[in-house]
Design an enzyme around this catalytic site. Structure first.
Site, PDB file in Angstrom:
ATOM      1  N   GLY A 152      12.025 -49.921  -3.858  1.00  0.00           N
ATOM      2  CA  GLY A 152      13.138 -49.677  -2.943  1.00  0.00           C
ATOM      3  C   GLY A 152      13.952 -50.927  -2.687  1.00  0.00           C
ATOM      4  O   GLY A 152      15.175 -50.879  -2.557  1.00  0.00           O
ATOM      5  N   TRP A 155      16.076 -51.554  -5.710  1.00  0.00           N
ATOM      6  CA  TRP A 155      17.185 -50.588  -5.762  1.00  0.00           C
ATOM      7  C   TRP A 155      18.455 -51.199  -5.167  1.00  0.00           C
ATOM      8  O   TRP A 155      19.569 -50.894  -5.603  1.00  0.00           O
ATOM      9  CB  TRP A 155      16.802 -49.317  -5.009  1.00  0.00           C
ATOM     10  CG  TRP A 155      17.886 -48.282  -4.972  1.00  0.00           C
ATOM     11  CD1 TRP A 155      18.137 -47.309  -5.897  1.00  0.00           C
ATOM     12  CD2 TRP A 155      18.888 -48.107  -3.948  1.00  0.00           C
ATOM     13  NE1 TRP A 155      19.218 -46.545  -5.522  1.00  0.00           N
ATOM     14  CE2 TRP A 155      19.693 -47.021  -4.327  1.00  0.00           C
ATOM     15  CE3 TRP A 155      19.174 -48.779  -2.756  1.00  0.00           C
ATOM     16  CZ2 TRP A 155      20.761 -46.577  -3.558  1.00  0.00           C
ATOM     17  CZ3 TRP A 155      20.237 -48.347  -1.987  1.00  0.00           C
ATOM     18  CH2 TRP A 155      21.012 -47.261  -2.389  1.00  0.00           C
ATOM     19  N   HIS A 156      18.284 -52.100  -4.182  1.00  0.00           N
ATOM     20  CA  HIS A 156      19.446 -52.711  -3.533  1.00  0.00           C
ATOM     21  C   HIS A 156      20.066 -53.828  -4.368  1.00  0.00           C
ATOM     22  O   HIS A 156      21.198 -54.216  -4.123  1.00  0.00           O
ATOM     23  CB  HIS A 156      19.047 -53.264  -2.162  1.00  0.00           C
ATOM     24  CG  HIS A 156      18.745 -52.204  -1.147  1.00  0.00           C
ATOM     25  ND1 HIS A 156      17.492 -51.627  -1.004  1.00  0.00           N
ATOM     26  CD2 HIS A 156      19.547 -51.592  -0.229  1.00  0.00           C
ATOM     27  CE1 HIS A 156      17.541 -50.734  -0.050  1.00  0.00           C
ATOM     28  NE2 HIS A 156      18.765 -50.685   0.444  1.00  0.00           N
ATOM     29  N   GLY A 157      19.334 -54.356  -5.330  1.00  0.00           N
ATOM     30  CA  GLY A 157      19.889 -55.417  -6.165  1.00  0.00           C
ATOM     31  C   GLY A 157      18.791 -56.237  -6.812  1.00  0.00           C
ATOM     32  O   GLY A 157      17.659 -56.285  -6.327  1.00  0.00           O
TER      33      GLY A 157
END
Length: 300
Positions: A152, A155-157
């Site tokens: 997770g 997923w943001h970078g």
């Protein structure tokens, strides 16, 4: 991030716009605008000034800036969702809520049931459960929690900061599960609110800082307890941010204590009262408008 099981049936059938959808939709749109334009953007002025020069600031200044960022990202993300969900209602669509007052959580597990719910439920259903969930023993459960949150974060970078942010959440989610299992409890007492906010706050440092070095420096400085004079900067901007943050928290607290979600709260008001509320929000947006910033969510 609306699920097909909820969205497609609404697309396929005829939608009827009614007064309830109009009232709740307009109320949520204007609350979203207030959250984003008035609260989040004004908090961002102070956060950017401190995090942009973190080397020169003491513990108290960095702590206040981090608290401000915790609420900036919440009001920015939730404001974005409120505008989208409220606008959809004006076209006859009912979208699922995305934020449910996450800072009123007594555990980190509860926080993730309230924070960015479309993402957290996606992580649960498509990562955690797919990895085996809690069906293969306690050790595998801890592994699955940690892996889910690490992914997770990614997923943001592609940044170590996001990985560490996810790792902190995964670690404490696992510790909570162990604590509840070992001591046969379901939740924490009132102290849980403080514990949860502290863990989330520490993780936000890695989410906001541009790289690992700056994040570790900020964290070290905060825990060095060098609590000197607070840096204010532009006093008008600081006072505005503090005032609007207090108002935003009071509004959240009022709706939270009512036992009604924000998505449904607008139906309580008559057309006249709703018009007055929207007029007050428009006035506040004009008074406290700061330099326009993109939604933080647009980065992802």
């Amino acid at each position: 991030m609306e699920r097909a099981s909820n969205l497609i049936p609404q697309i396929e059938k005829k939608r009827n716009l009614n007064i309830t959808l109009i009232k709740t939709g307009l109320f949520q749109i204007f609350i979203g605008l207030f959250r984003k334009v008035a609260i989040a953007d004004n908090l961002g002025i102070y956060v950017d000034s401190v995090y942009g020069n973190y080397e020169i600031h003491n513990s108290s200044t960095l702590l206040v800036a981090t608290v401000f960022y915790a609420f900036q990202i919440y009001f920015d993300f939730s404001g974005y969702s409120d505008i989208a969900i409220g606008s959809a209602k004006l076209f006859g669509f009912n979208f699922n809520r995305n934020f449910n007052f996450p800072y009123f959580s007594r555990t980190l597990s509860e926080f993730w049931r309230r924070w960015h719910m479309s993402l957290s439920f996606w992580l649960r259903d498509y990562l955690y459960i797919s990895l085996g969930g809690n069906r293969k023993g306690i050790i595998i459960t801890y592994r699955n929690l940690l892996l889910t949150m690490l992914i997770g974060g990614l997923w943001h970078g592609s940044s170590w900061n996001f990985v560490i942010w996810g790792g902190i959440h995964g670690l404490f989610l696992s510790l909570e599960k162990y604590t509840f299992s070992a001591f046969k409890i379901k939740t924490f007492n009132a102290f849980g609110y403080i514990y949860t906010f502290i863990v989330v706050l520490i993780a936000w440092i890695f989410f906001r800082a541009p790289d690992f070095h700056s994040a570790s420096t900020i964290l070290t400085k905060i825990f060095s307890f060098n609590y000197g004079i607070l840096f204010i900067g532009n006093i008008n901007a600081f006072v505005n941010a503090l005032l609007l943050l207090s108002l935003g928290i009071l509004i959240d607290l009022k709706i939270f204590r009512s036992g009604t979600s924000l998505e449904e709260y607008g139906v309580r008001y008559s057309a006249i009262k709703l018009s007055m509320i929207m007029a007050v929000i428009i006035l506040m947006l004009c008074l406290f408008y700061s330099t326009a910033e993109n939604f933080i969510y647009f980065q992802f």
